[in-house]
Write a protein that holds these residues in place. Structure first.
Motif, PDB file in Angstrom:
ATOM      1  N   VAL A 104       0.869  -1.193   0.093  1.00 29.95           N
ATOM      2  CA  VAL A 104       0.255   0.184  -0.047  1.00 29.95           C
ATOM      3  C   VAL A 104       0.736   1.235   0.117  1.00 29.95           C
ATOM      4  O   VAL A 104       0.679   2.226  -0.882  1.00 29.95           O
ATOM      5  N   LEU A 107       1.812   1.785  -3.421  1.00 33.50           N
ATOM      6  CA  LEU A 107       0.854   2.368  -4.145  1.00 33.50           C
ATOM      7  C   LEU A 107       0.664   3.776  -4.005  1.00 33.50           C
ATOM      8  O   LEU A 107       0.255   4.647  -4.871  1.00 33.50           O
ATOM      9  N   LEU A 108       0.887   4.273  -2.723  1.00 34.85           N
ATOM     10  CA  LEU A 108       0.681   5.592  -2.459  1.00 34.85           C
ATOM     11  C   LEU A 108       1.874   6.723  -2.752  1.00 34.85           C
ATOM     12  O   LEU A 108       2.649   6.970  -1.953  1.00 34.85           O
ATOM     13  N   ASP A 109       1.885   6.943  -4.225  1.00 34.47           N
ATOM     14  CA  ASP A 109       2.941   7.811  -4.890  1.00 34.47           C
ATOM     15  C   ASP A 109       3.240   9.081  -4.248  1.00 34.47           C
ATOM     16  O   ASP A 109       2.219   9.853  -3.665  1.00 34.47           O
ATOM     17  N   TYR A 118      -6.236   8.888   1.847  1.00 34.27           N
ATOM     18  CA  TYR A 118      -5.942   7.266   1.842  1.00 34.27           C
ATOM     19  C   TYR A 118      -5.027   6.992   3.122  1.00 34.27           C
ATOM     20  O   TYR A 118      -5.338   6.205   3.734  1.00 34.27           O
ATOM     21  N   ARG A 119      -4.220   7.930   3.363  1.00 31.91           N
ATOM     22  CA  ARG A 119      -3.109   7.471   4.412  1.00 31.91           C
ATOM     23  C   ARG A 119      -4.145   7.417   5.655  1.00 31.91           C
ATOM     24  O   ARG A 119      -3.764   6.724   6.587  1.00 31.91           O
ATOM     25  N   SER A 120      -4.888   8.547   5.921  1.00 28.03           N
ATOM     26  CA  SER A 120      -5.748   8.463   6.979  1.00 28.03           C
ATOM     27  C   SER A 120      -6.516   7.449   7.379  1.00 28.03           C
ATOM     28  O   SER A 120      -6.570   6.682   8.370  1.00 28.03           O
ATOM     29  N   ILE A 121      -7.222   6.867   6.238  1.00 30.02           N
ATOM     30  CA  ILE A 121      -8.024   5.822   6.208  1.00 30.02           C
ATOM     31  C   ILE A 121      -7.278   4.560   6.552  1.00 30.02           C
ATOM     32  O   ILE A 121      -7.724   3.754   7.560  1.00 30.02           O
ATOM     33  N   PHE A 122      -6.017   4.290   6.016  1.00 25.40           N
ATOM     34  CA  PHE A 122      -5.271   3.066   6.437  1.00 25.40           C
ATOM     35  C   PHE A 122      -4.633   3.062   7.820  1.00 25.40           C
ATOM     36  O   PHE A 122      -4.563   2.073   8.122  1.00 25.40           O
ATOM     37  N   TYR A 123      -4.485   4.180   8.061  1.00 26.13           N
ATOM     38  CA  TYR A 123      -3.906   4.575   9.317  1.00 26.13           C
ATOM     39  C   TYR A 123      -4.618   4.294  10.769  1.00 26.13           C
ATOM     40  O   TYR A 123      -4.192   3.985  11.695  1.00 26.13           O
ATOM     41  N   LEU A 124      -5.915   4.832  10.592  1.00 27.90           N
ATOM     42  CA  LEU A 124      -6.711   4.740  11.624  1.00 27.90           C
ATOM     43  C   LEU A 124      -6.864   3.529  12.446  1.00 27.90           C
ATOM     44  O   LEU A 124      -7.194   3.324  13.567  1.00 27.90           O
ATOM     45  N   PRO A 125      -7.249   2.334  11.589  1.00 30.04           N
ATOM     46  CA  PRO A 125      -7.353   0.980  12.143  1.00 30.04           C
ATOM     47  C   PRO A 125      -6.221   0.805  13.166  1.00 30.04           C
ATOM     48  O   PRO A 125      -6.404   0.251  14.155  1.00 30.04           O
ATOM     49  N   SER A 183       0.336   1.467  10.935  1.00 32.12           N
ATOM     50  CA  SER A 183       1.522   2.329  11.400  1.00 32.12           C
ATOM     51  C   SER A 183       2.807   1.447  10.657  1.00 32.12           C
ATOM     52  O   SER A 183       3.794   2.570  10.598  1.00 32.12           O
ATOM     53  N   VAL A 186       3.016   3.704   7.521  1.00 25.87           N
ATOM     54  CA  VAL A 186       3.557   5.102   7.852  1.00 25.87           C
ATOM     55  C   VAL A 186       5.062   5.090   7.797  1.00 25.87           C
ATOM     56  O   VAL A 186       5.691   6.167   7.176  1.00 25.87           O
TER      57      VAL A 186
ATOM     58  N   LYS B   6      -5.456   2.326 -10.177  1.00 24.68           N
ATOM     59  CA  LYS B   6      -4.662   2.449  -8.933  1.00 24.68           C
ATOM     60  C   LYS B   6      -5.648   2.843  -7.906  1.00 24.68           C
ATOM     61  O   LYS B   6      -5.954   2.577  -6.619  1.00 24.68           O
ATOM     62  N   LEU B  10      -7.247   1.254  -4.537  1.00 23.06           N
ATOM     63  CA  LEU B  10      -7.105   2.145  -3.256  1.00 23.06           C
ATOM     64  C   LEU B  10      -8.342   2.367  -2.504  1.00 23.06           C
ATOM     65  O   LEU B  10      -8.444   2.092  -1.537  1.00 23.06           O
ATOM     66  N   MET B  17     -11.484  -1.660   4.644  1.00 30.59           N
ATOM     67  CA  MET B  17     -11.023  -1.368   5.713  1.00 30.59           C
ATOM     68  C   MET B  17     -11.829  -0.724   6.787  1.00 30.59           C
ATOM     69  O   MET B  17     -11.779  -1.032   8.013  1.00 30.59           O
ATOM     70  N   ILE B  18     -12.412   0.234   6.301  1.00 33.24           N
ATOM     71  CA  ILE B  18     -13.237   1.172   6.891  1.00 33.24           C
ATOM     72  C   ILE B  18     -14.727   0.751   7.066  1.00 33.24           C
ATOM     73  O   ILE B  18     -15.501   0.994   8.033  1.00 33.24           O
ATOM     74  N   PHE B 255      -7.049  10.980  17.110  1.00 32.97           N
ATOM     75  CA  PHE B 255      -6.235  10.535  15.870  1.00 32.97           C
ATOM     76  C   PHE B 255      -6.693  11.743  15.012  1.00 32.97           C
ATOM     77  O   PHE B 255      -5.741  12.173  14.186  1.00 32.97           O
ATOM     78  N   GLN B 259      -3.293  13.744  14.135  1.00 35.31           N
ATOM     79  CA  GLN B 259      -2.616  13.103  13.124  1.00 35.31           C
ATOM     80  C   GLN B 259      -1.391  13.364  12.494  1.00 35.31           C
ATOM     81  O   GLN B 259      -0.188  12.613  12.351  1.00 35.31           O
ATOM     82  N   ILE B 266       5.955   8.957  14.507  1.00 37.76           N
ATOM     83  CA  ILE B 266       6.413   7.504  14.125  1.00 37.76           C
ATOM     84  C   ILE B 266       7.344   7.425  12.979  1.00 37.76           C
ATOM     85  O   ILE B 266       8.140   6.517  13.071  1.00 37.76           O
TER      86      ILE B 266
END
Lengths: 308, 272
Positions: A104, A107-109, A118-125, A183, A186, B6, B10, B17-18, B255, B259, B266
């Motif tokens: 992922v 993919l996030l160029d 996208y980063r927020s959505i994937f990071y949240l969990p 995490s 990131v 792509k 995504l 995921m959500i 968060f 963020q 991190i």
């Protein structure tokens, strides 16, 4: 430098002649840390090493029992099973999680549209993942009449009780671990940003394919970060507790299939109050985690590439 | 075309995921029997009762547990900010005997499984009568036992130009003043990262609270949620979901607003 690179560097000796000059000030600044080191960390470590050779139930004074706890560990089938469960979880869950995180992140160029979304959505969990609430959710989703089976029913598949079937219960927990790939992702993202663009430009001029560029530029350049993530996630995965506890109501069931080593340790120490045995188990965990980390460091010499 | 593919990939991934989270929010407004029948997000029949019924399901109202968690979180944040920044200043700026070995010990505590110290700690704290108080969880933070944050702050302080300290020293400032008046104000971003991570991790912590807080009036939200499962079994998913959402909202807000600091923190501990 990451914490791990720092540790590797410490072993290199850079001789010093000048005597340290800030001793007094340093002592004052380090008062809380030093007390903590001895009272909260090293003292209890030594104490649990002693307790590992005793029989102790909190009520009577610890009585020295020699190697009894160790012999008991050698014979304890449930403990062997809990090790099997934990190793499976670590050895499948961590590589899977890191592979998804890396994929992922790639993919996030740089500079792509919607990147921060996208980063927020994937990071949240990964921020929510260790909560009891998420374990509750998982228990429902993978239950017999849970969300997953409701969705499967829409396409005409009759699902099983993923959490209540000992063949799949651990799998659902591994999936939960993969779900929290945010995490490490990131960290990968930050690492990928540090690879100089000119390497890729030069490679494409030479006609290297994207895949070839990934293998020959990206992978070696971010190998220290893969290593960092690997070490930390392995250490973390060995200590996972909450999800297994919640989905099994603290029992490690069905049929001990989610009995993580830490869960068994908790049962022995804080349910049976068998503090001696729990201490012996805790030291076994430290040795296992230490061995894994040491092997990781040793093997890293052959695949981790340092620029400087 | 490539980029479209792509984005599709995504968005699909982000959706998968959500979705469980969104579905849990939706289901917390559904009557119990519908939770097992509606896999979608549209709520056909709104049931507001889950929240009040979950709120009062245990011996104390849920506000009590929220308050307990909040107190614990505040204590831990305060402890980490003060103790870790002091230790970080020493490691980053001062030259002292045994620095190398102490630094190595500090790094190793980051990787040490908590289980090897929890049993003797429990014995120690139970002998001084601290079981069922918040002290066993707060006191270690006051003593800089979270090496991760010390390391994060060290990294940050190293990035602050040393000229600032030198100038202050020429003006006659000692280390306490340099620390308080120069370094601390400059390391606010690192302090913010520490505060937010401490918030999320302490709020979500289950293992230590489960061990030390066994009296219902001391429960944190995590232990309360666990007690809720024990008391109702799986009969009341709606209320259980509702209270789960209540425990997740503070983490979600932290968060949302923190963020930037989380990502930076991190990334710097991992990379530079």
């Amino acid at each position: 430098m990451s914490a791990i690179a720092e540790l590797q560097n410490l072993s290199k000796n850079n001789g010093r002649k000048v005597p340290p000059k800030d001793n007094k000030a340093a002592h004052i600044f380090l008062i809380p840390w030093t007390i903590g080191l001895f009272l909260i960390t090293l003292g209890p470590m030594a104490m649990s090493l002693y307790l590992a050779f005793t029989d102790y139930n909190l009520l009577q004074a610890p009585s020295f029992s020699g190697f009894e706890n160790i012999e008991r560990m050698l014979d304890d089938q449930r403990l062997h099973n809990s090790l099997r469960v934990t190793f499976t979880y670590v050895l499948i869950g961590v590589p899977l999680q890191l592979a998804v995180a890396l994929a992922v992140a790639i993919l996030l160029d740089r500079g792509m549209r919607g990147l921060s979304f996208y980063r927020s959505i994937f990071y949240l969990p990964s921020m929510l993942g260790s909560s009891v609430a998420i374990a509750v959710l998982w228990k429902q989703i993978f239950g017999t009449t849970g969300l997953v089976n409701q969705l499967l029913e829409l396409v005409g598949i009759q699902g099983i009780g993923w959490i209540s079937d000992p063949n799949t219960s651990l799998g659902s927990l591994i999936l939960l671990n993969v779900w929290t790939f945010g995490s490490p992702m990131v960290i990968f993202l930050a690492g990928l940003r540090q690879v100089p663009m000119m390497y890729y430009e030069a490679a494409s001029i030479d006609g290297a394919s994207k895949w070839r560029q990934f293998l020959s530029i990206t992978l070696p350049m971010i190998s220290p970060i893969i290593f960092f993530n690997l070490v930390l996630q392995i250490i973390g995965a060995f200590q996972n507790f909450t999800q297994a506890f919640i989905v099994s109501n603290g029992s490690g069931g069905p049929a001990d299939s989610t009995m993580f080593f830490t869960l068994y340790l908790y049962q022995q120490g804080f349910k049976q109050f068998d503090m001696g045995y729990a201490s012996a188990m805790a030291w076994l965990l430290v040795l296992i985690v230490g061995a894994f980390t040491a092997v990781n460091f040793f093997v890293s010499k052959y695949w981790v590439f340092y620029d400087d | 075309m490539r980029s479209l593919l792509k984005h599709a990939l995504l968005i699909l991934g982000a959706g998968v995921m959500i979705y469980p989270l969104l579905w849990m929010v939706a289901s917390s407004f559904r009557p119990n029997d519908l939770i097992f029948r509606e896999a979608g997000l549209v709520i056909s029949q709104v049931d507001w009762n889950n929240y009040p019924s979950g709120w009062n399901a245990l011996s104390e109202p849920f506000s009590k547990y929220l308050m307990n968690s909040a107190i614990l979180v505040l204590g831990c944040i305060l402890g980490n900010l003060v103790s870790c920044s002091m230790a970080a200043y020493a490691f980053a700026r001062l030259d002292f005997k045994f620095k190398k070995i102490m630094f190595a010990l500090m790094l190793m505590t980051i990787m040490l499984p908590i289980h090897v110290i929890i049993v003797p700690q429990y014995i120690m704290f139970s002998q001084i009568g601290w079981v069922n108080t918040f002290w066993p969880i707060i006191v270690p933070k006051l003593l800089a036992t979270d090496g991760f944050f010390i390391f994060l702050m060290i990294q940050f302080i190293r990035g602050i130009p040393k000229d600032m300290d030198e100038a202050a020293r020429i003006d006659g400032a000692g280390h306490p003043r340099i620390f308080l008046q120069i370094i601390l104000p400059l390391m606010v971003p690192a302090l913010a990262t520490t505060a937010i991570f401490t918030f999320i991790w302490t709020w979500s912590d289950f293992f230590t609270s489960l061990i030390y807080l066994t009296n219902p009036s001391n429960y944190t939200v995590q232990v309360a949620l666990n007690a809720f499962i024990d008391s109702t079994g799986e009969s009341n998913w709606g209320a259980l979901f509702a209270m789960s959402i209540v425990t997740l909202v503070p983490v979600f807000l932290a968060f949302l607003f923190g963020q930037k600091y989380l990502v930076k923190g991190i990334a710097t501990t991992g990379i530079k």
